[in-house]
Enzyme design. Sequence first.
Site, PDB file in Angstrom:
ATOM      1  N   MET A   1       0.822  -1.143  -0.057  1.00 25.18           N
ATOM      2  CA  MET A   1      -0.093  -0.211   0.264  1.00 25.18           C
ATOM      3  C   MET A   1       0.905   1.212   0.216  1.00 25.18           C
ATOM      4  SD  MET A   1      -3.262  -0.766   2.520  1.00 25.18           S
ATOM      5  CE  MET A   1      -2.336  -1.608   3.832  1.00 25.18           C
TER       6      MET A   1
ATOM      7  N   CYS B   1      -2.733  -1.280  -9.762  1.00 22.52           N
ATOM      8  CA  CYS B   1      -3.093   0.153  -9.507  1.00 22.52           C
ATOM      9  C   CYS B   1      -3.801   0.820 -10.305  1.00 22.52           C
ATOM     10  CB  CYS B   1      -1.691   1.055  -9.310  1.00 22.52           C
ATOM     11  SG  CYS B   1      -1.839   2.803  -8.601  1.00 22.52           S
TER      12      CYS B   1
ATOM     13  N   GLY C   1      -4.872  -5.711   2.927  1.00 24.28           N
ATOM     14  CA  GLY C   1      -4.599  -4.217   2.781  1.00 24.28           C
ATOM     15  C   GLY C   1      -5.330  -3.365   3.896  1.00 24.28           C
TER      16      GLY C   1
ATOM     17  N   LYS D   1       0.794  -8.709  -9.399  1.00 28.23           N
ATOM     18  CA  LYS D   1      -0.458  -8.570  -8.438  1.00 28.23           C
ATOM     19  C   LYS D   1      -1.329  -7.793  -9.477  1.00 28.23           C
ATOM     20  CE  LYS D   1      -2.197  -6.279  -4.350  1.00 28.23           C
ATOM     21  NZ  LYS D   1      -2.640  -4.920  -4.627  1.00 28.23           N
TER      22      LYS D   1
HETATM   23  C1  LIG Z   1      -4.014   3.457   0.250  1.00 30.84           C
HETATM   24  C2  LIG Z   1      -3.906   2.506  -0.677  1.00 30.84           C
HETATM   25  C3  LIG Z   1      -2.556   2.134  -1.378  1.00 30.84           C
HETATM   26  C4  LIG Z   1      -2.428   0.947  -2.227  1.00 30.84           C
HETATM   27  N1  LIG Z   1      -1.128   1.041  -2.635  1.00 30.84           N
HETATM   28  C5  LIG Z   1      -0.969  -0.137  -3.662  1.00 30.84           C
HETATM   29  C6  LIG Z   1       0.544  -0.382  -4.025  1.00 30.84           C
HETATM   30  O1  LIG Z   1       1.384   0.566  -4.126  1.00 30.84           O
HETATM   31  N2  LIG Z   1       0.558  -1.529  -4.974  1.00 30.84           N
HETATM   32  C7  LIG Z   1      -0.589  -2.576  -4.977  1.00 30.84           C
HETATM   33  O2  LIG Z   1      -0.310  -3.612  -5.841  1.00 30.84           O
HETATM   34  N3  LIG Z   1      -1.737  -2.151  -4.560  1.00 30.84           N
HETATM   35  C8  LIG Z   1      -2.020  -1.001  -3.692  1.00 30.84           C
HETATM   36  N4  LIG Z   1      -3.114  -0.995  -3.208  1.00 30.84           N
HETATM   37  C9  LIG Z   1      -4.083  -2.245  -3.198  1.00 30.84           C
HETATM   38  C10 LIG Z   1      -3.956  -3.046  -2.001  1.00 30.84           C
HETATM   39  O3  LIG Z   1      -2.660  -3.783  -2.076  1.00 30.84           O
HETATM   40  C11 LIG Z   1      -5.198  -4.114  -2.145  1.00 30.84           C
HETATM   41  O4  LIG Z   1      -5.204  -4.819  -3.205  1.00 30.84           O
HETATM   42  C12 LIG Z   1      -6.516  -3.619  -1.880  1.00 30.84           C
HETATM   43  O5  LIG Z   1      -6.578  -2.663  -1.074  1.00 30.84           O
HETATM   44  C13 LIG Z   1      -7.669  -4.602  -1.745  1.00 30.84           C
HETATM   45  O6  LIG Z   1      -7.406  -5.166  -0.565  1.00 30.84           O
HETATM   46  P1  LIG Z   1      -7.978  -4.854   0.790  1.00 30.84           P
HETATM   47  O7  LIG Z   1      -9.467  -4.830   0.654  1.00 30.84           O
HETATM   48  O8  LIG Z   1      -7.413  -5.629   1.567  1.00 30.84           O
HETATM   49  O9  LIG Z   1      -7.621  -3.410   1.110  1.00 30.84           O
HETATM   50  C14 LIG Z   1      -3.265   0.075  -2.239  1.00 30.84           C
HETATM   51  C15 LIG Z   1      -4.305  -0.001  -1.407  1.00 30.84           C
HETATM   52  C16 LIG Z   1      -4.775   1.265  -0.818  1.00 30.84           C
HETATM   53  C17 LIG Z   1      -6.233   1.445   0.174  1.00 30.84           C
END
Ligand SMILES: Cc1cc2nc3c(=O)[nH]c(=O)nc-3n(C[C@H](O)[C@H](O)[C@H](O)COP(=O)(O)O)c2cc1C
Length: 322
Positions: free
Chosen positions: A17, A102, A226, A141
Amino acid sequence: MYIGSIELKNNIILAPMAGITDLSFRTICKEKGAGLVFTEMVSSKGLYYGDKATNRLTKIDDWERPIGIQIFGSDPKIMGYIVEKDLNQRDDIDIIDINMGCPAPKIVKNQDGSALMKNPKLVREILRSVIKVSQKPVTIKIRMGWDSNSINGIDIAKIAEEEGVSAVTVHGRTRDMFYSGKADWDFIAEVKESVGIPVIGNGDIFEPEDGVALFNHTNCDAIAIGRGSMGNPWIFERIQNLLDGKEDRIPTTREKIYMAIRHLNMACDLNGERVGVKEMRKHIAWYLKGMKNSNEIKNKINTVEEREEVEKLLMLYLEKEG
Ligand SMILES: Cc1cc2nc3c(=O)[nH]c(=O)nc-3n(C[C@H](O)[C@H](O)[C@H](O)COP(=O)(O)O)c2cc1C
């Protein structure tokens, strides 16, 4: 479980994240049971051009390993080059993950992140270029696809398997959903059925029970968390406890406040007091989420600039409400 040659202690993973999973937060998640952590996404171009701010994002402590560094980009040559000349030489990096999920406009406008899902040919070229030279396992990813009319996550996962990718993390949303709606766990199950490489399920694990449910629903090899870990690093050990048939234990207010203070100190040591205090405002709000009368302290914390002041406010709150 193994990702390539890298053995994980368990299969509950901290998802990358941006702006969140820095060294301080990763260390805390590791301590609270994450089997693997990821850096936030790091620009392959930034590494290529030796950008200092980009390089800082790659600071790793041996303690948090095994760790995956996540890179983003869309130029196969540049991505292959930085893996060969830079990341291969780094003994502290265990896994190289490529961001294909992303959704941010400033990322996709350069064809990076989830925009790659619209271009399977380019995905193959990037993977070929990186895997040819990488001495470390390469993972990707992905999302389900760009939008509901172009769901191709299974095709991308198959390309990844063909090219020698060691695991694929699947976020069960399309790009145009950003983070809205519900993650589609059925889709994660379909990917798991379609490829032989490990599949890491991701999306909407907010409670320990959700983690167990995602394993059961999808038969995935690991899960990545995340947003559910924000202010809540205990989620990793709590899921493991449920999987082990142990009793769940909810962290107390005291534990949360002490963790917020530790996190604050680590962030300030890492980034300096000015930046550390500012960055910690959001984390502290997450740690305090759901605690009674916490709005006042959150507002106050947003106005102070010294580490000591923040710590004092947290301790004061604990004395009053804890
Ligand atoms: C603030 C934020 C930043 C994120 N940055 C990235 C990132 O740098 N790389 C990535 O692959 N996913 C990123 N994600 C996505 C998360 O890795 C994840 O795939 C997504 O939030 C869904 O999972 P969750 O429901 O557990 O949050 C980001 C998500 C959030 C909320």
